[in-house]
Design an enzyme around this catalytic site. Structure first.
Site, PDB file in Angstrom:
ATOM      1  N   CYS A 157       0.812  -1.217   0.000  1.00 42.18           N
ATOM      2  CA  CYS A 157       0.000   0.000   0.000  1.00 42.18           C
ATOM      3  C   CYS A 157       0.848   1.271   0.000  1.00 42.18           C
ATOM      4  CB  CYS A 157      -0.944  -0.032   1.188  1.00 42.18           C
ATOM      5  SG  CYS A 157      -1.884  -1.561   1.186  1.00 42.18           S
ATOM      6  N   LYS A 190      -9.314   8.138   2.210  1.00 41.35           N
ATOM      7  CA  LYS A 190      -9.798   6.758   2.047  1.00 41.35           C
ATOM      8  C   LYS A 190     -11.222   6.608   2.575  1.00 41.35           C
ATOM      9  CE  LYS A 190      -5.352   4.332   2.146  1.00 41.35           C
ATOM     10  NZ  LYS A 190      -4.397   5.392   2.550  1.00 41.35           N
ATOM     11  N   HIS A 230      -9.658   2.035   0.067  1.00 41.38           N
ATOM     12  CA  HIS A 230      -8.208   1.893   0.054  1.00 41.38           C
ATOM     13  C   HIS A 230      -7.781   1.413  -1.332  1.00 41.38           C
ATOM     14  CE1 HIS A 230      -4.174   1.299   1.020  1.00 41.38           C
ATOM     15  NE2 HIS A 230      -4.259   0.643   2.162  1.00 41.38           N
ATOM     16  N   HIS A 254      -2.415   7.986   6.034  1.00 34.79           N
ATOM     17  CA  HIS A 254      -2.694   6.676   5.446  1.00 34.79           C
ATOM     18  C   HIS A 254      -4.117   6.287   5.849  1.00 34.79           C
ATOM     19  CE1 HIS A 254      -1.650   3.060   3.403  1.00 34.79           C
ATOM     20  NE2 HIS A 254      -1.836   2.297   4.456  1.00 34.79           N
ATOM     21  N   GLU A 293      -0.990   5.366  13.637  1.00 32.53           N
ATOM     22  CA  GLU A 293      -0.602   6.523  12.823  1.00 32.53           C
ATOM     23  C   GLU A 293      -0.773   7.825  13.616  1.00 32.53           C
ATOM     24  OE1 GLU A 293      -2.551   6.869   9.018  1.00 32.53           O
ATOM     25  OE2 GLU A 293      -1.107   8.363   8.324  1.00 32.53           O
ATOM     26  N   PHE A 301       1.893  -3.249   4.025  1.00 32.28           N
ATOM     27  CA  PHE A 301       2.202  -4.577   4.583  1.00 32.28           C
ATOM     28  C   PHE A 301       3.651  -4.892   4.242  1.00 32.28           C
ATOM     29  CE2 PHE A 301      -2.409  -6.384   4.246  1.00 32.28           C
ATOM     30  CZ  PHE A 301      -2.768  -5.693   5.380  1.00 32.28           C
TER      31      PHE A 301
END
Lengths: 79, 412
Positions: free
Chosen positions: B162, B335, B340, B302, B313, B399
């Site tokens: 991502c 998002k 996403h 994010h 975050e 990830f």
């Protein structure tokens, strides 16, 4: 549908060309913009449609629309 | 030091597939999440996603070419074409050796893999398409875009889940700084709304199961968040060396002035709990640009809407900016609207930063209802805000523990 028409239909669909470009003397690579991967995929599509196995040594010779039609007719296949 | 600026942008997103329509939706807080229409979801726990709805490949790609491109690659090429048009660049007048592409996809051609694997099982190996490999590899979009524009300079993909598009844009900045190129198309694309894609992420319990209320399913930083919503699409930026852009009187959106990258080195999917990895990426981006935390106007987070990401975050932002500046800065997660977009996320969120700087408007975090004690910053809830946006950070976390942060700055 006659073999000629079915072959034409597959070529139009796969190569994104106009039906009137698909003449018997048309070469897939020279005239119809195919590359080597397209020709592999085309042969697969013919095999699938006509239920035939086309060995690599035969496939190499099928460079024009007419050659394909003659080849399939010669094998006694129909659409 | 050579500087890089953003001079063109193109997008394909669940809330609009032109720059203008996307930005209008983002400012309005419009959700792009709906019931999945692409395949039968009756057997799936997750039945919602943010699908691209208004994409017409015929407008960008010849029919024959479409057949040999995975959906992700079609999105990528379409976005690149719009970005180039937006930039006003005429490649016929440019040196092709000085122009390149860094474009990636977090996952690549999953739909192609799915279809071809079925053919393999049902019809045997002799029926697998000769286009399967070039269709599914994550780097093919970069190659395709180069063919379209005759760009013969640096060309590759960075793949970091991502964080893919952010790493691609950050590397483009590096190449321009080093003098390897003057023009770079950079970004990411993704198209994984298919059985394998949904099944895989659903098994990880990463996805929201708010199936009965799709429009409110992606709710970053909200107490009731329960996972991310899968999106799809592409975003490409034209990143250009400043003097090159000036010489041709290009319209400049903003400077790409900093890039920080780190790794959590902690767990394959879970972020490190203290937020140190993402925090350090932000610090590095600020440090490169010579920006201090008090100068940051806006952070495009994010903000995935998973319980853990949003909490960690928030901690990361506090670590990087300090408590006082963290509470002052505007943070939002788009998002909440796009879902996403995985490998494209860092791209579309860079676009948001550039548009926020251009227009002086910070888009909101949609669906924000219930404050979470673990998420206690200003998330610009539900309504866009006017502000003189001078410095933006864009966080992308993938990830694998990959953290990338881009810093965009208004050109003085």
């Amino acid at each position: 549908m006659a073999i000629e028409d079915k072959v034409k239909e597959i070529i139009v669909e796969q190569l994104g060309v106009n039906a009137d470009q698909v003449k018997p003397e048309a070469s897939f690579i020279e005239d119809l913009g195919a590359d080597s991967l397209d020709t592999v995929e085309l042969v697969m599509a013919f095999e699938e449609e006509f239920g035939a196995e086309i060995p690599d040594e035969d496939a190499e010779k099928l460079t024009t629309v007419g050659a394909v039609i003659e080849y399939l007719k010669g094998k006694g296949l129909s659409a | 030091m050579r500087k890089a600026v953003v001079t063109g942008m193109g997008v394909i997103t669940p809330i609009g597939s032109t720059l203008d329509s996307f930005w209008a939706s983002a400012k309005a807080g419009k959700s792009g999440v709906c019931q999945i229409t692409r395949f039968d979801v009756s057997a799936y726990d997750v039945k919602i996603a943010a699908e691209v709805k208004d994409f017409n490949p015929d407008a960008f790609i010849a029919k024959k070419e479409q057949r040999r491109m995975d959906m992700y690659c079609q999105y990528a090429v379409a976005a690149a074409k719009m970005a180039m048009q937006d930039s006003g660049l005429d490649m016929a007048a440019e040196n092709p050796d000085r122009a390149g592409v860094i474009a990636g996809s977090g996952i690549g051609g999953l739909q192609t893999l799915e279809i071809q694997h079925t053919i393999l099982r049902e019809k045997g190996p002799g029926r697998c398409s000769p286009f399967m490999i070039p269709q599914m590899i994550s780097n093919i979009a970069a190659g395709m875009i180069a063919i379209d524009f005759n760009m013969k300079g640096p060309n590759y993909s960075v793949i970091s889940a991502c964080a893919t598009a952010a790493h691609c844009a950050g590397d483009a900045l590096r190449l321009i700084q080093r003098g390897d190129a003057d023009i770079m198309i950079a970004g990411g694309a993704e198209a994984t709304i298919c059985g394998l894609g949904i099944a895989g992420f659903a098994s990880m319990k990463a996805l929201s199961t708010r199936n009965d209320d799709p429009a409110h399913a992606s709710r970053p930083f909200d107490r009731e968040r329960d996972g991310f919503v899968m999106g799809e699409g592409a975003a490409m930026l034209v990143i250009e060396e400043l003097e090159h852009a000036k010489k041709r009187n290009a319209r400049i959106y903003c400077e790409l002035a900093g890039f920080g990258m780190t790794c959590d080195a902690n767990h394959i999917t879970a972020p490190i709990e203290d937020g140190s990895g993402a925090g350090r990426a932000m610090s590095l981006a600020m440090s490169e640009a010579g920006v201090t935390p008090d100068q940051v106007t806006y952070i495009n987070a994010h903000g995935t809407s998973t319980p853990l990401n949003d909490k960690v975050e928030t901690l990361a932002i506090k670590r990087a900016l300090g408590d006082e500046n963290a509470r002052r800065v505007m943070v939002s997660s788009t998002k909440s609207m796009t879902g996403h977009m995985l490998g494209a996320a860092g791209g579309i969120e860079s676009v948001v930063c550039a548009m926020a700087i251009r227009d002086g408007i910070v888009p909101p975090t949609a669906n924000y209802e219930f404050p979470d004690p673990d998420c206690d910053l200003d998330y610009v809830p539900n309504t866009a805000r006017q502000a003189d946006v001078k410095v933006c950070l864009n966080n992308s976390l993938g990830f694998g523990g990959h953290n990338a942060c881009l810093l965009f700055r208004k050109l003085a």
